[in-house]
Design a protein around this motif. Structure first.
Motif, PDB file in Angstrom:
ATOM      1  N   MET A   1     -78.694   9.900  22.747  1.00 24.83           N
ATOM      2  CA  MET A   1     -77.635   9.952  23.651  1.00 24.83           C
ATOM      3  C   MET A   1     -78.150  10.318  24.985  1.00 24.83           C
ATOM      4  O   MET A   1     -78.377  11.363  25.154  1.00 24.83           O
ATOM      5  N   LYS A   2     -77.946   9.566  26.014  1.00 23.14           N
ATOM      6  CA  LYS A   2     -78.068  10.076  27.480  1.00 23.14           C
ATOM      7  C   LYS A   2     -76.872  10.561  28.009  1.00 23.14           C
ATOM      8  O   LYS A   2     -76.056   9.712  28.205  1.00 23.14           O
ATOM      9  N   LEU A   3     -76.863  11.735  28.302  1.00 23.58           N
ATOM     10  CA  LEU A   3     -75.343  12.227  28.776  1.00 23.58           C
ATOM     11  C   LEU A   3     -75.709  12.534  30.367  1.00 23.58           C
ATOM     12  O   LEU A   3     -76.777  12.545  30.796  1.00 23.58           O
ATOM     13  N   PRO A   4     -74.694  12.495  31.062  1.00 20.65           N
ATOM     14  CA  PRO A   4     -74.576  12.467  32.561  1.00 20.65           C
ATOM     15  C   PRO A   4     -74.822  13.918  32.781  1.00 20.65           C
ATOM     16  O   PRO A   4     -74.840  14.901  32.223  1.00 20.65           O
ATOM     17  N   ALA A   5     -75.839  13.974  34.053  1.00 20.48           N
ATOM     18  CA  ALA A   5     -76.384  14.921  34.485  1.00 20.48           C
ATOM     19  C   ALA A   5     -75.510  16.113  35.000  1.00 20.48           C
ATOM     20  O   ALA A   5     -75.860  17.290  34.714  1.00 20.48           O
ATOM     21  N   SER A   6     -74.623  15.608  35.697  1.00 18.33           N
ATOM     22  CA  SER A   6     -73.424  16.769  35.967  1.00 18.33           C
ATOM     23  C   SER A   6     -72.978  17.314  34.794  1.00 18.33           C
ATOM     24  O   SER A   6     -72.418  18.424  34.687  1.00 18.33           O
ATOM     25  N   PHE A   7     -72.469  16.571  33.561  1.00 17.65           N
ATOM     26  CA  PHE A   7     -71.936  17.189  32.436  1.00 17.65           C
ATOM     27  C   PHE A   7     -72.901  18.092  31.826  1.00 17.65           C
ATOM     28  O   PHE A   7     -72.683  18.999  31.352  1.00 17.65           O
ATOM     29  N   ILE A   8     -74.145  17.840  31.763  1.00 21.45           N
ATOM     30  CA  ILE A   8     -75.264  18.737  31.063  1.00 21.45           C
ATOM     31  C   ILE A   8     -75.248  20.025  31.958  1.00 21.45           C
ATOM     32  O   ILE A   8     -75.312  21.188  31.373  1.00 21.45           O
ATOM     33  N   PRO A 174     -53.752  13.150  28.123  1.00 21.52           N
ATOM     34  CA  PRO A 174     -55.031  12.248  28.319  1.00 21.52           C
ATOM     35  C   PRO A 174     -56.105  13.140  29.088  1.00 21.52           C
ATOM     36  O   PRO A 174     -55.743  13.926  29.919  1.00 21.52           O
ATOM     37  N   CYS A 175     -57.298  12.967  28.802  1.00 20.37           N
ATOM     38  CA  CYS A 175     -58.247  13.984  29.048  1.00 20.37           C
ATOM     39  C   CYS A 175     -59.673  13.064  29.503  1.00 20.37           C
ATOM     40  O   CYS A 175     -59.749  11.632  29.246  1.00 20.37           O
ATOM     41  N   SER A 176     -60.735  13.806  29.749  1.00 22.17           N
ATOM     42  CA  SER A 176     -61.939  13.203  30.214  1.00 22.17           C
ATOM     43  C   SER A 176     -62.778  12.778  28.863  1.00 22.17           C
ATOM     44  O   SER A 176     -63.809  12.006  28.979  1.00 22.17           O
ATOM     45  N   GLY A 177     -62.294  13.102  27.745  1.00 21.89           N
ATOM     46  CA  GLY A 177     -62.960  12.781  26.570  1.00 21.89           C
ATOM     47  C   GLY A 177     -64.331  13.312  26.134  1.00 21.89           C
ATOM     48  O   GLY A 177     -65.025  12.597  25.355  1.00 21.89           O
ATOM     49  N   GLU A 178     -64.664  14.349  26.553  1.00 24.34           N
ATOM     50  CA  GLU A 178     -65.865  14.814  26.292  1.00 24.34           C
ATOM     51  C   GLU A 178     -66.358  15.098  24.932  1.00 24.34           C
ATOM     52  O   GLU A 178     -67.521  14.754  24.393  1.00 24.34           O
ATOM     53  N   PRO A 185     -69.280   5.642  22.848  1.00 24.99           N
ATOM     54  CA  PRO A 185     -70.193   5.526  24.000  1.00 24.99           C
ATOM     55  C   PRO A 185     -69.505   5.117  25.488  1.00 24.99           C
ATOM     56  O   PRO A 185     -69.861   5.523  26.637  1.00 24.99           O
ATOM     57  N   VAL A 186     -68.322   4.591  25.248  1.00 27.71           N
ATOM     58  CA  VAL A 186     -67.445   4.144  26.407  1.00 27.71           C
ATOM     59  C   VAL A 186     -67.086   5.383  27.191  1.00 27.71           C
ATOM     60  O   VAL A 186     -66.901   5.373  28.407  1.00 27.71           O
ATOM     61  N   ALA A 187     -66.606   6.483  26.311  1.00 29.26           N
ATOM     62  CA  ALA A 187     -66.277   7.822  27.053  1.00 29.26           C
ATOM     63  C   ALA A 187     -67.508   8.075  27.809  1.00 29.26           C
ATOM     64  O   ALA A 187     -67.133   8.951  28.910  1.00 29.26           O
ATOM     65  N   VAL A 188     -68.597   8.057  27.453  1.00 30.95           N
ATOM     66  CA  VAL A 188     -69.773   8.779  28.195  1.00 30.95           C
ATOM     67  C   VAL A 188     -70.059   7.972  29.658  1.00 30.95           C
ATOM     68  O   VAL A 188     -70.226   8.654  30.596  1.00 30.95           O
ATOM     69  N   GLY A 189     -69.856   6.775  29.237  1.00 25.56           N
ATOM     70  CA  GLY A 189     -70.278   5.958  30.498  1.00 25.56           C
ATOM     71  C   GLY A 189     -69.001   6.034  31.732  1.00 25.56           C
ATOM     72  O   GLY A 189     -69.211   5.931  32.832  1.00 25.56           O
ATOM     73  N   GLU A 190     -67.746   6.423  31.090  1.00 21.78           N
ATOM     74  CA  GLU A 190     -66.707   6.818  32.139  1.00 21.78           C
ATOM     75  C   GLU A 190     -66.537   8.008  32.736  1.00 21.78           C
ATOM     76  O   GLU A 190     -65.806   8.432  33.699  1.00 21.78           O
ATOM     77  N   TRP A 191     -67.229   8.921  32.154  1.00 19.60           N
ATOM     78  CA  TRP A 191     -67.219  10.305  32.653  1.00 19.60           C
ATOM     79  C   TRP A 191     -67.768  10.752  33.841  1.00 19.60           C
ATOM     80  O   TRP A 191     -68.906   9.942  34.274  1.00 19.60           O
ATOM     81  N   SER A 192     -67.198  11.448  34.620  1.00 16.11           N
ATOM     82  CA  SER A 192     -67.737  11.773  35.954  1.00 16.11           C
ATOM     83  C   SER A 192     -67.284  13.219  36.511  1.00 16.11           C
ATOM     84  O   SER A 192     -65.911  13.198  35.818  1.00 16.11           O
TER      85      SER A 192
END
Length: 491
Positions: A1-8, A174-178, A185-192
């Protein structure tokens, strides 16, 4: 799974290098499958979820769509970590009846769970702001089968007139869904980071809107499915500072692998589930108490029960009749005392319920909470309340699907017929099914594995299928391998 860099970057700083590496590795693993049993309908052996008495881990994912017992409300497919709500309710609920609000309730996992745990005589108000999701919520609560439920479709701001009304409020905001990354996978794509900022601000608005509705001394359960402290500990700190709330501890087992407070300088108990430590997804929960003493008497509306006269209609679709002047005039179908007596005979403990008439629908609502319902009706958009029992069509009383699903149905009120798996799937597709030649004419309750599945009207050469059209299985094919749950019926 490719996680967003800022989340990492953020999460590694929060957990440390080693623990973040474990968390990241766990996101590549398959998520565990878990269900929660409806103890009023069925029991099943299995690997128990340790913090939930009726929670079960499954060794494999079942073909839930094609399991009749799933549609019959015998179990709910729910993520195991979120079942931890049980501990908050079990450890802090009083023994006497309460009025509880589940504010952000769809699709209904926590509402069905809470309804199973509330003291006898309690009322659950289950709310969803999005209208089509509120219909799904009503469906799931109907299948769960408890009459002490009201489903509403309102924004948190709509609750403002209900000041000091609820004993318990659950805010699964409602939250960012981490915490759902590996399942969605949609939650990963929508995270920022920007979405995290939007979420914690929205969460604060929700709490600010609903906090006045909590009674002094009342309990608020705050939960998210995310990891970051902005939406979790920092919001808890804000609630304490803004409203003088007290954060309450829970007794837990160290074997559950729950992580505590991650916010430096904050000293209050919280409960965070991380998938590399617990068998479940990411989840966060905290319990808060409103300052002040709980009132010794019932709230404004309890005890002010009023009966609804037989000839009164509230909503529905009244018929039209011609007046002597030839003009169309709206008229309400008259429901007779005999019809009401018949419907009442269908109920277990009929004296415990008020029969409420709305148009052509007769509904059972717990008598001791009718006053509470009156207060809710003055303020909120009602989707469903209590258990609809029958639709009146002339002299005919048509039993509702909600009655078949409910735990208020008196055994023996209708003839029953046990059907096969193939017949059950046909019924759930709202197809015609054939009954045995000895089946009586009229309304028949069909069962699968001796659990009620719904009603048909047997007219001899065929049985009219009364399953709700909007709930039917839409898929026209049956998988080559169907995996269903083996249960023991308790009804």
């Amino acid at each position: 799974m490719k996680l967003p860099a800022s989340f990492i970057a953020y999460t590694r700083a929060l957990l440390g290098d080693d623990e973040f590496a474990e968390l990241s590795a766990s996101m590549s693993e398959n998520a565990p499958v878990s269900i929660r049993m409806n103890a009023a309908k069925a029991a099943v052996p299995g690997h128990s979820v340790p913090w939930c008495r009726t929670g079960r881990y499954l060794d494999q994912r079942l073909t839930f769509t094609f399991d009749p017992l799933f549609h019959a409300g015998c179990y709910y497919v729910q993520e195991a970590s979120s079942m931890f709500v049980e501990q908050a309710l079990k450890q802090y609920l009083p023994e006497e009846p309460v009025v509880m609000l589940d504010l952000c309730a769809a699709p209904g996992g926590k509402s069905t769970h809470a309804r199973s745990l509330l003291p006898e005589g309690s009322l659950l108000v289950s709310n969803e702001v999005i209208r089509n999701r509120s219909q799904i919520l009503a469906e799931n609560l109907t299948k769960w089968g408890h009459p002490g439920v009201v489903v509403t479709n309102n924004d948190p701001t709509d609750f403002a007139p209900l000041e000091d009304f609820f004993d318990v409020i659950l805010t699964d905001v409602p939250c960012s869904g981490e915490g759902m990354f590996r399942k969605d996978p949609v939650a990963v794509g929508e995270w920022s980071p920007e979405n995290v900022e939007i979420c914690w601000q929205r969460q604060q608005r929700i709490i600010a809107d609903i906090w006045p509705c909590l009674k002094p001394g009342g309990i608020l359960i705050y939960s998210t499915c995310t990891y970051n402290t902005k939406e979790d500990e920092e919001n808890l700190q804000w609630i304490c500072n803004e409203f003088g709330a007290e954060v309450l501890p829970l007794e837990i087992s160290s074997q559950w692998g729950i992580t505590g407070n991650l916010l430096g300088g904050a000293d209050f108990p919280v409960y965070r589930f991380l998938p590399h430590k617990t068998k479940g997804e990411g989840f966060f929960l905290a319990l808060l108490r409103k300052s002040g003493e709980a009132p010794s008497s019932s709230d404004h509306y309890k005890g002010s029960s009023r009966a609804v006269p037989v000839n009164v209609s509230r909503g529905g679709k009244p018929s039209r009749k011609k007046t002597s002047a030839g003009k169309a005039q709206m008229s309400v179908p008259q429901i007779t005392k005999e019809q009401l007596a018949i419907v009442k005979s269908w109920l277990v403990s009929p004296e415990a319920y008020e029969l409420i008439i709305s148009g052509t629908t007769i509904t059972a609502f717990p008598k001791e909470q009718v006053g509470t319902l009156s207060g809710l009706q003055q303020t909120l958009r009602m989707v469903q309340s209590g258990t609809p029992l029958a639709e009146v069509k002339g002299k005919d009383l048509i039993p509702t699907h909600a009655l078949a699903m409910s735990n208020v149905l008196e055994k023996g009120s209708f003839p029953t017929e046990e059907i096969t798996y193939e017949q059950a799937i046909a019924y759930l597709r709202k197809e015609a099914i054939s009954l045995s030649e000895t089946t009586p004419r009229g309304y028949v309750l069909i069962t699968y594995k001796f659990v009620p599945l719904g009603f048909v009207k047997n007219i001899g050469n065929r049985a009219n299928n009364l399953y709700p059209q909007e709930w039917r299985i839409r898929s026209g094919y049956l998988p080559e391998e169907v995996k269903v749950l083996e249960v023991s019926s308790v009804r």
